[in-house]
Structure formats: C-alpha cells, structure tokens
Design an enzyme around this catalytic site. Structure first.
Site, mmCIF file in Angstrom:
data_model
loop_
_atom_site.group_PDB
_atom_site.id
_atom_site.type_symbol
_atom_site.label_atom_id
_atom_site.label_comp_id
_atom_site.label_asym_id
_atom_site.label_seq_id
_atom_site.Cartn_x
_atom_site.Cartn_y
_atom_site.Cartn_z
ATOM 1 N N HIS A 1 0.851 -1.190 0.000
ATOM 2 C CA HIS A 1 0.000 0.000 0.000
ATOM 3 C C HIS A 1 0.878 1.228 0.000
ATOM 4 C CE1 HIS A 1 0.591 -1.555 4.066
ATOM 5 N NE2 HIS A 1 0.581 -0.307 4.523
ATOM 6 N N HIS B 1 0.755 5.108 1.040
ATOM 7 C CA HIS B 1 0.016 6.143 1.772
ATOM 8 C C HIS B 1 0.110 7.440 0.981
ATOM 9 C CE1 HIS B 1 -0.022 4.005 5.804
ATOM 10 N NE2 HIS B 1 0.997 3.382 5.232
HETATM 11 P P1 AMP Z 1 1.450 0.397 7.412
HETATM 12 O O1 AMP Z 1 1.983 0.634 8.803
HETATM 13 O O2 AMP Z 1 2.238 1.140 6.361
HETATM 14 O O3 AMP Z 1 1.330 -1.082 7.100
HETATM 15 O O4 AMP Z 1 0.001 1.055 7.365
HETATM 16 C C1 AMP Z 1 -1.176 0.321 7.511
HETATM 17 C C2 AMP Z 1 -2.309 1.326 7.483
HETATM 18 O O5 AMP Z 1 -3.510 0.635 7.262
HETATM 19 C C3 AMP Z 1 -2.463 2.144 8.759
HETATM 20 O O6 AMP Z 1 -2.364 3.535 8.458
HETATM 21 C C4 AMP Z 1 -3.880 1.774 9.241
HETATM 22 O O7 AMP Z 1 -4.564 2.846 9.841
HETATM 23 C C5 AMP Z 1 -4.538 1.321 7.948
HETATM 24 N N1 AMP Z 1 -5.660 0.400 8.080
HETATM 25 C C6 AMP Z 1 -5.697 -0.745 8.796
HETATM 26 N N2 AMP Z 1 -6.903 -1.348 8.661
HETATM 27 C C7 AMP Z 1 -7.624 -0.556 7.831
HETATM 28 C C8 AMP Z 1 -8.956 -0.627 7.301
HETATM 29 N N3 AMP Z 1 -9.789 -1.653 7.606
HETATM 30 N N4 AMP Z 1 -9.377 0.362 6.481
HETATM 31 C C9 AMP Z 1 -8.562 1.392 6.188
HETATM 32 N N5 AMP Z 1 -7.295 1.515 6.639
HETATM 33 C C10 AMP Z 1 -6.839 0.558 7.462
#
Ligand code: AMP
Length: 125
Positions: free
Chosen positions: A110, A112
């Site tokens: 993903h 951001h």
């Molecule tokens: P990372 O630390 O780069 O893996 O970021 C994971 C991101 O996914 C975090 O910013 C979370 O807030 C986000 N996240 C986790 N579950 C969900 C969800 N169900 N819908 C939207 N964002 C999510």
C-alpha cells in the site's frame, strides 16, 4: 505488529479482505489495477491508501514480480487519485513501508497518500 516483507502472501490480510469485499472501505477510486480508500486512522487531513489489486506483500515483492502492465497501472492510479483529489498543488506526500524497520503493518503493498496541511520534515529523527 510489523511484518517481514519477504514472507509469502497471506490472503487473510485485511486489505485482501477489503479487495474481496469482505470488509467495508471508503473507496476513493478503483480501476483494473488499483483500489484507493481512506485510511481508517488518518494521520493527515487527507490520508488515502492506494493498493494494487494483485497479491503482493510489499514494494519489494511488487517491483520484482508484477507485470509491466500492473506496475504501470498502479503508478498511474496513484497519480490519478492525487490529481482527482486536487492535491497536486499545494502538494502531497507518498510513503510505502516495506518490512520490519519501516513498521509495515499490513502485508499487502500500500502507498500512503498524505495531504491537506504542511506535512513537515520527512522523518522524525
Ligand atoms: P502500514 O503501517 O504502512 O502497514 O500502514 C497500515 C495502514 O492501514 C495504517 O495507516 C492503518 O490505519 C490502515 N488500516 C488498517 N486497517 C484498515 C482498514 N480496515 N481500512 C482502512 N485503513 C486501514
């Protein structure tokens, strides 16, 4: 917990469930290659996640194994989301965590997309 970006793809990860429609999301954009949706715990006024539709653990996995069409489609989708949301000016930040030191939490690639205020220095030292 941070994930090891070299692990095999786990199709039970939360973003895989979102892609299968098993968990709701606030979709911003989607096409054949990518889905963009609002982060559930926003760290900026605008915080969108853009994910490829294919099963890739991280940027490392994606850049090594995805097809040229998937890579082009994903990169173009990230740019389109930023343009369509009116973020090109005054600007935005892209961030992709990969592996434990970066604190990647979800083992599906993903990017951001942060925007909506001056975002400050790139990293806190
Ligand atoms: P990372 O630390 O780069 O893996 O970021 C994971 C991101 O996914 C975090 O910013 C979370 O807030 C986000 N996240 C986790 N579950 C969900 C969800 N169900 N819908 C939207 N964002 C999510």
């Amino acid at each position: 917990m941070a994930v090891d970006a070299t692990q095999p793809y786990d199709d039970q990860n939360i973003f895989a469930k979102i892609l299968r429609g098993e968990i709701p999301n606030q979709t911003v954009y989607q096409d054949d290659f990518a889905l963009a949706f609002h982060d559930i715990n926003p760290q900026a006024p605008t915080h969108v996640l853009v994910i490829p539709k294919g099963a890739y653990v991280s940027w490392d996995d994606f850049s090594a194994k995805a097809s040229d069409a998937e890579i082009a489609g994903f990169v173009r989708a990230v740019g389109k989301v930023a343009r369509d949301m009116g973020l090109v000016a005054p600007g935005y930040r892209l961030l992709a965590n990969a592996g434990t030191d970066s604190h990647q939490e979800v083992p599906h690639l993903h990017v951001h997309l942060f925007a909506g205020k001056p975002l400050g220095p790139m990293l806190v030292r």
